[in-house]
Scaffold this motif. Structure first.
Motif, PDB file in Angstrom:
ATOM      1  N   ALA A  58       0.834  -1.212   0.000  1.00  0.00           N
ATOM      2  CA  ALA A  58       0.000   0.000   0.000  1.00  0.00           C
ATOM      3  C   ALA A  58       0.865   1.257   0.000  1.00  0.00           C
ATOM      4  CB  ALA A  58      -0.927  -0.014   1.206  1.00  0.00           C
ATOM      5  N   LEU A  59       1.947   1.270   0.768  1.00  0.00           N
ATOM      6  CA  LEU A  59       2.819   2.435   0.804  1.00  0.00           C
ATOM      7  C   LEU A  59       3.530   2.640  -0.536  1.00  0.00           C
ATOM      8  CD1 LEU A  59       4.378   2.155   4.366  1.00  0.00           C
ATOM      9  CD2 LEU A  59       2.983   4.036   3.502  1.00  0.00           C
ATOM     10  N   GLN A  60       3.956   1.545  -1.150  1.00  0.00           N
ATOM     11  CA  GLN A  60       4.571   1.668  -2.468  1.00  0.00           C
ATOM     12  C   GLN A  60       3.588   2.252  -3.474  1.00  0.00           C
ATOM     13  OE1 GLN A  60       8.015   0.722  -3.587  1.00  0.00           O
ATOM     14  NE2 GLN A  60       7.102   2.264  -4.932  1.00  0.00           N
ATOM     15  N   ALA A  61       2.329   1.816  -3.395  1.00  0.00           N
ATOM     16  CA  ALA A  61       1.303   2.349  -4.292  1.00  0.00           C
ATOM     17  C   ALA A  61       1.091   3.833  -4.043  1.00  0.00           C
ATOM     18  CB  ALA A  61      -0.006   1.584  -4.090  1.00  0.00           C
ATOM     19  N   TYR A  62       1.082   4.239  -2.793  1.00  0.00           N
ATOM     20  CA  TYR A  62       0.881   5.653  -2.466  1.00  0.00           C
ATOM     21  C   TYR A  62       2.029   6.504  -3.015  1.00  0.00           C
ATOM     22  CZ  TYR A  62       0.220   9.889   0.269  1.00  0.00           C
ATOM     23  OH  TYR A  62       0.047  11.197   0.653  1.00  0.00           O
ATOM     24  N   VAL A  63       3.261   6.049  -2.799  1.00  0.00           N
ATOM     25  CA  VAL A  63       4.418   6.807  -3.258  1.00  0.00           C
ATOM     26  C   VAL A  63       4.450   6.870  -4.786  1.00  0.00           C
ATOM     27  CG1 VAL A  63       6.944   6.770  -3.377  1.00  0.00           C
ATOM     28  CG2 VAL A  63       5.787   6.354  -1.196  1.00  0.00           C
ATOM     29  N   THR A  64       4.043   5.787  -5.432  1.00  0.00           N
ATOM     30  CA  THR A  64       4.109   5.720  -6.895  1.00  0.00           C
ATOM     31  C   THR A  64       2.972   6.473  -7.565  1.00  0.00           C
ATOM     32  OG1 THR A  64       5.174   3.549  -6.749  1.00  0.00           O
ATOM     33  CG2 THR A  64       4.203   4.156  -8.875  1.00  0.00           C
ATOM     34  N   ASP A  65       1.745   6.254  -7.093  1.00  0.00           N
ATOM     35  CA  ASP A  65       0.569   6.764  -7.798  1.00  0.00           C
ATOM     36  C   ASP A  65      -0.298   7.710  -6.988  1.00  0.00           C
ATOM     37  OD1 ASP A  65       1.144   5.194 -10.093  1.00  0.00           O
ATOM     38  OD2 ASP A  65       0.305   3.449  -9.085  1.00  0.00           O
ATOM     39  N   GLY A  66      -0.071   7.796  -5.694  1.00  0.00           N
ATOM     40  CA  GLY A  66      -0.900   8.655  -4.867  1.00  0.00           C
ATOM     41  C   GLY A  66      -2.207   7.994  -4.490  1.00  0.00           C
ATOM     42  N   ALA A  67      -3.036   8.744  -3.755  1.00  0.00           N
ATOM     43  CA  ALA A  67      -4.336   8.226  -3.319  1.00  0.00           C
ATOM     44  C   ALA A  67      -5.334   8.299  -4.465  1.00  0.00           C
ATOM     45  CB  ALA A  67      -4.839   9.039  -2.136  1.00  0.00           C
ATOM     46  N   THR A  68      -6.311   7.416  -4.426  1.00  0.00           N
ATOM     47  CA  THR A  68      -7.361   7.446  -5.450  1.00  0.00           C
ATOM     48  C   THR A  68      -8.568   8.252  -4.989  1.00  0.00           C
ATOM     49  OG1 THR A  68      -8.341   5.392  -4.611  1.00  0.00           O
ATOM     50  CG2 THR A  68      -6.646   5.188  -6.308  1.00  0.00           C
ATOM     51  N   SER A  69      -8.765   8.375  -3.692  1.00  0.00           N
ATOM     52  CA  SER A  69      -9.883   9.152  -3.163  1.00  0.00           C
ATOM     53  C   SER A  69      -9.442  10.573  -2.849  1.00  0.00           C
ATOM     54  CB  SER A  69     -10.435   8.498  -1.891  1.00  0.00           C
ATOM     55  OG  SER A  69     -11.007   7.244  -2.168  1.00  0.00           O
ATOM     56  N   ARG A  70     -10.412  11.427  -2.643  1.00  0.00           N
ATOM     57  CA  ARG A  70     -10.135  12.800  -2.253  1.00  0.00           C
ATOM     58  C   ARG A  70     -10.265  12.922  -0.735  1.00  0.00           C
ATOM     59  NH1 ARG A  70     -13.085  17.554  -1.571  1.00  0.00           N
ATOM     60  NH2 ARG A  70     -15.033  16.484  -2.103  1.00  0.00           N
ATOM     61  N   TYR A  71      -9.285  13.567  -0.110  1.00  0.00           N
ATOM     62  CA  TYR A  71      -9.253  13.703   1.343  1.00  0.00           C
ATOM     63  C   TYR A  71      -9.286  15.176   1.715  1.00  0.00           C
ATOM     64  CZ  TYR A  71      -7.899   8.802   1.245  1.00  0.00           C
ATOM     65  OH  TYR A  71      -7.882   7.442   1.010  1.00  0.00           O
ATOM     66  N   GLU A  72      -9.841  15.445   2.874  1.00  0.00           N
ATOM     67  CA  GLU A  72      -9.920  16.810   3.366  1.00  0.00           C
ATOM     68  C   GLU A  72      -9.730  16.792   4.874  1.00  0.00           C
ATOM     69  OE1 GLU A  72     -13.792  18.233   2.390  1.00  0.00           O
ATOM     70  OE2 GLU A  72     -14.856  16.720   3.552  1.00  0.00           O
TER      71      GLU A  72
END
Length: 474
Positions: A414-428
């Protein structure tokens, strides 16, 4: 989003446990993701509150029908409950190697235990509070109780174990201290100082030593008698018994003479309009109706952990931690937090940062998009995080007897995915906390939490860092 990452080497998979060491409640609990799927919850927040061992839950179910008032009750179930409570006390003391003349006091948690002990440190001859020496690496539970009466000296730790021990030795030689209070294992990094050296340094200076065992006792065998430590404090909720009990175990003389922790029934021998005569410990510090079920649960956890092969316990946790650290180090932009480069045998607590990313956002992403529970913030260790340059907080992953290798791999992927592509949802940020914007995830039926997720922490944000409200850190 489909993410591919390099699979761990075969050697890594072989070394990482596929199964938990002991069954825990909730290991098969499914949690919803923002994409509509449900996945098993990966609980990598064991250092904050460990799940209940299944054997602990079974024991609680067994004794609940026997629950009644304790101490002085003539009824049959009162006598049974009293026996259960006092038997649990002995089991808990035995678990940490209590000496014959030590006393075991049932408390709420480590914080409660150390506040209790703070009221028992003898005053100096001039009536001033007895001096207590602590390090800046401490959890607030082992810092704030000593600071409150102005008796604490907070020593900045060194960058190595050897440098830190030398600093402690020099400070203890500078002034007469009553007590050295130190962590058994850091709740930030899992690292520790050698207990034998700490005991020798303290005792050579004429001081006693109290160990914050919250992160040590559940993960490594510990004995007061074998080490010479004077006091140890630990929590049931970190020892796989989250039913509200903890313990302070140690030398009787200070505890017999110290300020009663609570003023109330059960702590007294006799009360008149003008005078109160207090009991000796442990009753002196256990006023009110005690947490019988919590004590029984803690004792059951102690029995279960004591029955484990200690080598198997260390091997299980070491394999998980090693894979976690190696995997984090291999991800570009991820930094593992370390206090002492020469620390050995750390427990399963690892803190890291994703450079340039708010730790609260990363933690929210891991939960919402991967079903992984971690901790973010400053972990009730503000002085340490500040010294290490993490004033904005960091992210902590922690493992235990119920953790599997698959859960660690899920985090790394999951961390590798975040670093590579970022989050898919919008956060606030809502009330200081990162949340999914228009979060579609349902809440458990019957929980009464509908509509409350986004604002549940709003009342606790007096020291928010990133996403996590710091007062909830532990």
């Amino acid at each position: 989003m489909t993410v591919t990452t390099a699979a761990p080497a075969d050697a890594d998979r072989a070394a990482t446990p596929e199964c938990s060491l002991l069954p825990v409640v909730g290991s098969d609990t499914l949690v919803p993701l923002v994409d509509g799927r449900s996945v098993p919850y990966a609980n990598l927040d064991v250092a904050a509150s460990a799940p209940a061992l299944q054997i602990v839950a079974d024991r609680v179910t067994e004794v609940l029908p026997l629950y009644a008032s304790v101490h002085r009750g003539a009824g049959y179930l009162s006598q049974v409950s009293t026996a259960l409570y006092e038997s649990a006390r002995r089991t808990v003391g035995d678990f940490v190697g209590a000496r014959d003349d030590d006393v075991t006091i049932v408390t709420r948690n480590t914080t409660d235990s150390l506040n209790l002990l703070a009221g028992c440190v003898p005053a100096r001859p001039d009536g001033q509070p007895g001096r207590v020496l602590v390090l800046d690496v401490e959890h607030h539970a082992n810092l704030l109780p000593w600071q409150r009466d102005g008796a604490a000296t907070v020593l900045v730790g060194g960058t190595s174990v050897a440098e830190t021990l030398a600093g402690l030795r020099a400070e203890l030689a500078r002034l007469p201290y009553a007590l050295l209070a130190v962590t058994g294992a850091s709740n930030v990094t899992g690292e520790s100082l050698p207990v034998a050296d700490l005991v020798r340094i303290a005792h050579d200076a004429g001081a006693r030593i109290a160990l914050d065992g919250a992160q040590l006792v559940p993960h490594r065998g510990f004995s007061l008698a074998a080490t010479g430590v004077d006091y140890v404090a630990f929590s049931g909720h970190k020892t796989y018994a989250p039913f509200g009990a903890g313990a302070l175990v140690g030398r009787r003389d200070w505890l017999d003479a110290g300020t009663p922790h609570l003023a109330g029934g059960g702590a007294v021998r006799n009360v008149s309009a003008g005078e109160t005569r207090w009991q000796a410990a442990p009753a002196r510090h256990e006023a009110g109706s005690p947490n019988v079920i919590g004590a029984v649960a803690l004792a059951a956890a102690c029995d279960a952990l004591a029955a484990l092969d200690p080598d198997a316990l260390v091997a299980h946790e070491t394999a998980l931690r090693t894979r976690l650290v190696d995997g984090l180090d291999a991800i570009d932009g991820v930094r593992v937090v370390r206090v002492w480069a020469d620390a050995v045998d750390p427990v399963g607590v690892v803190t890291f940062s994703v450079v340039g990313h708010d730790p609260g956002l990363v933690a929210a992403y891991l939960s919402a998009e991967h079903g992984i529970g971690v901790r973010d913030g400053r972990f009730c260790a503000h002085p340490l995080l500040s010294r290490l340059g993490y004033d904005a907080g960091a992210i902590r992953a922690s493992v235990g007897v119920g953790t599997t290798g698959d859960e660690v791999e899920r985090l790394l992927t999951a961390l590798q995915a975040y670093v590579t592509d970022g989050a898919t949802s919008r956060y606030e940020v809502v009330d200081g906390c990162w949340v999914v914007a228009d979060d579609p995830r349902p809440v458990p039926v019957g929980s009464g939490l509908a509509g409350l997720f986004a604002t549940a922490a709003a009342g606790f944000l007096t020291d928010a860092v990133g996403c996590g409200p710091a007062p909830l850190d532990e």
